[in-house]
Design a protein around this motif. Structure first.
Motif, PDB file in Angstrom:
ATOM      1  N   ASN A 256       1.349  -1.031   0.158  1.00 49.30           N
ATOM      2  CA  ASN A 256       0.098  -0.505  -0.107  1.00 49.30           C
ATOM      3  C   ASN A 256       1.103   1.325  -0.156  1.00 49.30           C
ATOM      4  O   ASN A 256       1.379   1.563   0.823  1.00 49.30           O
ATOM      5  CB  ASN A 256      -0.793   0.275   1.120  1.00 49.30           C
ATOM      6  N   PRO A 257       0.766   2.296  -1.291  1.00 51.58           N
ATOM      7  CA  PRO A 257       0.592   1.619  -1.945  1.00 51.58           C
ATOM      8  C   PRO A 257       0.597   0.833  -3.372  1.00 51.58           C
ATOM      9  O   PRO A 257       1.769   0.120  -3.288  1.00 51.58           O
ATOM     10  CB  PRO A 257       0.605   3.172  -3.123  1.00 51.58           C
ATOM     11  N   VAL A 264      -4.872   2.820  -3.729  1.00 47.90           N
ATOM     12  CA  VAL A 264      -4.658   2.676  -2.357  1.00 47.90           C
ATOM     13  C   VAL A 264      -5.540   2.827  -1.055  1.00 47.90           C
ATOM     14  O   VAL A 264      -6.956   3.294  -1.489  1.00 47.90           O
ATOM     15  CB  VAL A 264      -3.942   4.480  -2.370  1.00 47.90           C
ATOM     16  N   MET A 265      -5.555   1.836  -0.204  1.00 48.02           N
ATOM     17  CA  MET A 265      -6.454   1.228   0.512  1.00 48.02           C
ATOM     18  C   MET A 265      -6.657   2.398   1.511  1.00 48.02           C
ATOM     19  O   MET A 265      -6.339   3.371   1.596  1.00 48.02           O
ATOM     20  CB  MET A 265      -5.825   0.414   1.334  1.00 48.02           C
ATOM     21  N   ASN A 293       4.043   8.826  -3.183  1.00 48.99           N
ATOM     22  CA  ASN A 293       4.053   8.913  -3.963  1.00 48.99           C
ATOM     23  C   ASN A 293       2.030   8.218  -4.148  1.00 48.99           C
ATOM     24  O   ASN A 293       1.457   7.594  -4.437  1.00 48.99           O
ATOM     25  CB  ASN A 293       4.523   7.688  -5.295  1.00 48.99           C
ATOM     26  N   ILE A 294       1.285   9.310  -3.705  1.00 45.38           N
ATOM     27  CA  ILE A 294      -0.152   9.608  -3.959  1.00 45.38           C
ATOM     28  C   ILE A 294      -0.367  10.178  -4.721  1.00 45.38           C
ATOM     29  O   ILE A 294      -0.465  11.800  -5.026  1.00 45.38           O
ATOM     30  CB  ILE A 294      -0.907   9.589  -2.904  1.00 45.38           C
ATOM     31  N   SER A 419      -3.908   4.996 -11.662  1.00 50.29           N
ATOM     32  CA  SER A 419      -2.974   4.670 -10.199  1.00 50.29           C
ATOM     33  C   SER A 419      -3.150   5.734 -10.108  1.00 50.29           C
ATOM     34  O   SER A 419      -3.343   6.663  -9.914  1.00 50.29           O
ATOM     35  CB  SER A 419      -1.902   4.678 -11.481  1.00 50.29           C
ATOM     36  N   ASP A 420      -3.877   5.320  -8.727  1.00 48.15           N
ATOM     37  CA  ASP A 420      -4.127   6.338  -7.319  1.00 48.15           C
ATOM     38  C   ASP A 420      -2.734   6.424  -6.589  1.00 48.15           C
ATOM     39  O   ASP A 420      -2.740   7.291  -5.893  1.00 48.15           O
ATOM     40  CB  ASP A 420      -5.369   5.517  -5.991  1.00 48.15           C
TER      41      ASP A 420
END
Length: 511
Positions: A256-257, A264-265, A293-294, A419-420
């Motif tokens: 996670n990620p 992303v949880m 990396n969000i 991609s979150d």
């Protein structure tokens, strides 16, 4: 003496001597000079698979050599490595502050010359006073550097929670050694199972196999953005106990990620996993190397350590982080950490014993881990430059992530969840029957056949989804978002042209 030895026994001994000589000669001819042969290797070595650096990467190396020739005849002029999260290989610059610190650590004489800003000089001096970087350190890492990492964890998770203990922290050569050591502590036989996501990062299945255990896959839900489903985890647990009645589930790995999926949880999903671990006494392996990396603003990231502490859950957590990802991308410096939470002291002593076998991780990687986890703050001499570099890199990565999924979703027979987080896209390809037949003819998985064809046509390296595991009957590949913004549109143009030709060719072969 020979008179006393029966003739038949003497003849037998001479025959055996000749047989051994012939065997020895054959071994020499085959390059074998001892007892180590391929057949003698343990199955726990031969059964290991690691697709990220597999056959396709070797083919890429061969093509790269061919490109050195002026008349190479290839339809491209460069290899584009989109197979691994290796940012600086694709042009991402390092963060100046940390590299300046590193330069002073590797050459202490430079500390006398005031080459850099005062906070760079100060940090290098503090680190140099703590250890000699050419000497072995404590097997957990230099105590001061572990304290820096503990301070980072405490700030990140909030001052309302207990501070991280530096004695629970191991500085490692990237995150991988910590993962491997943890799995070595968890499994030793086929009946020892560890739950891993599917798709997963191949390190987990490889290390579990290498230690003789069983990787137990739980499917992520592609339709809902590769989300973690507690029902899928429970189904995987039930399958394991049905297939191995004497088996024991030891832990669960959560990335996670996500890698390769970019999910992303949510907090609710994390709490469900924590409760499951509490109910079934599972060790929670929290792979959190992409925490910087969000890309989805609606999905803030939290650590599993924080969630466990706030839930006051009696759950054992082993967390992993690395300096290879984020906005820093220092893959080659090999730095990271493993942190143990709620682990019995006697077990921690065994972790320390096993870590001691390799003496210590590289000390410059330790220093970079401590420095990167504690960047310049507002008011520091290097803060403005650091903040500009960090912001520029993260904004660029976010734009490239959006562009990647947008472009891939325009292609026929392809669908890509946004991609979150992390550094990859993991699109699904609905390959035509003609491609499946062509792959079978050459003994390849269909997605591997697709990826090899892509490499031969464009020079773009991606990783087949089968290397990460996937639902049967589906085909994917992992591609990084890391080419520079100047190059990425061209890379995607080449990819699109290939994909359309490929789909047209093998769709026509069905007629």
């Amino acid at each position: 003496l020979l008179v006393l030895v029966p003739c038949w026994l003497y003849a037998l001994a001479m025959l055996m001597n000749k047989v051994l000589s012939i065997v020895s000669l054959l071994c020499c001819l085959q390059g074998c000079v001892g007892g180590l042969t391929f057949d003698s290797l343990p199955s726990t070595v031969k059964d290991v698979q690691y697709a990220v650096r597999g056959e396709i990467v070797q083919l890429a190396q061969d093509l790269k050599q061919l490109l050195q020739q002026p008349d190479h005849g290839l339809p491209f002029d460069e290899i584009t490595p989109c197979n691994i999260g290796n940012p600086q290989a694709l042009g991402q610059p390092p963060i100046s502050f940390h590299r300046q610190v590193l330069s002073l650590l590797t050459n202490p004489e430079l500390q006398k010359k005031d080459l850099y800003a005062s906070d760079v000089q100060e940090r290098a001096q503090v680190f140099t006073n703590a250890t000699s970087f050419g000497a072995y350190s404590h097997s957990k890492g230099v105590p001061l550097l572990r304290q820096y990492v503990a301070d980072f964890i405490s700030r990140r998770d909030g001052t309302h929670l207990p501070s991280a203990d530096p004695e629970s922290i191991y500085l490692t050569d990237g995150a991988s050694p910590g993962v491997k050591l943890s799995l070595e502590m968890l499994v030793s036989r086929k009946d020892d199972g560890v739950l891993i996501p599917v798709p997963q990062y191949p390190l987990y299945s490889a290390a579990i196999t290498n230690n003789g255990g069983s990787a137990v896959g739980y499917y992520l839900d592609e339709a809902s953005g590769w989300s973690v489903s507690i029902e899928q985890i429970k189904q995987a647990m039930a399958r394991f106990h049905h297939e191995q009645p004497a088996g024991s589930l030891k832990g669960i790995a959560v990335i996670n990620p996500g890698n390769p999926t970019g999910n992303v949880m949510t907090r609710a999903q994390m709490e469900e996993v924590v409760q499951l671990c509490a109910d079934h006494r599972l060790v929670l392996l929290a792979d959190e190397v992409y925490q910087e990396n969000i890309w989805a603003e609606s999905k803030p990231w939290e650590s599993f350590r924080k969630v466990v502490l706030e839930m006051q859950a009696p759950v054992q957590v082993i967390s992993f982080h690395s300096i290879s990802k984020g906005y820093y991308g220092e893959c080659g410096l090999r730095g990271g950490y493993m942190q143990l939470h709620n682990i019995d002291q006697r077990v921690q002593d065994q972790f320390y014993k096993m870590a001691s076998i390799t003496l210590c991780s590289n000390t410059l990687g330790q220093a970079m881990t401590a420095s990167i986890m504690n960047p310049p703050r507002l008011g520091d001499a290097s803060f403005a430059r650091f903040e500009e570099e960090k912001t520029t890199i993260l904004k660029s990565l976010r734009r490239k992530s959006l562009l990647m999924s947008k472009r891939l979703n325009t292609l026929p027979g392809m669908s890509c969840q946004p991609s979150d987080g992390a550094m990859y896209a993991f699109p699904r390809v609905d390959l035509p029957r003609g491609a499946l037949a062509a792959a079978a003819k050459v003994g390849k998985q269909p997605d591997e056949f697709y990826c090899i064809s892509l490499l031969n046509a464009t020079g773009i390296i991606v990783v087949p989804g089968s290397g990460f595991h996937q639902r049967p009957g589906t085909w994917h590949f992992r591609i990084t978002i890391l080419p520079s913004e100047a190059k990425l549109p061209g890379v995607l143009d080449r990819f699109e042209a290939f994909h359309r030709r490929f789909m047209s060719k093998y769709s026509a072969s069905e007629l």
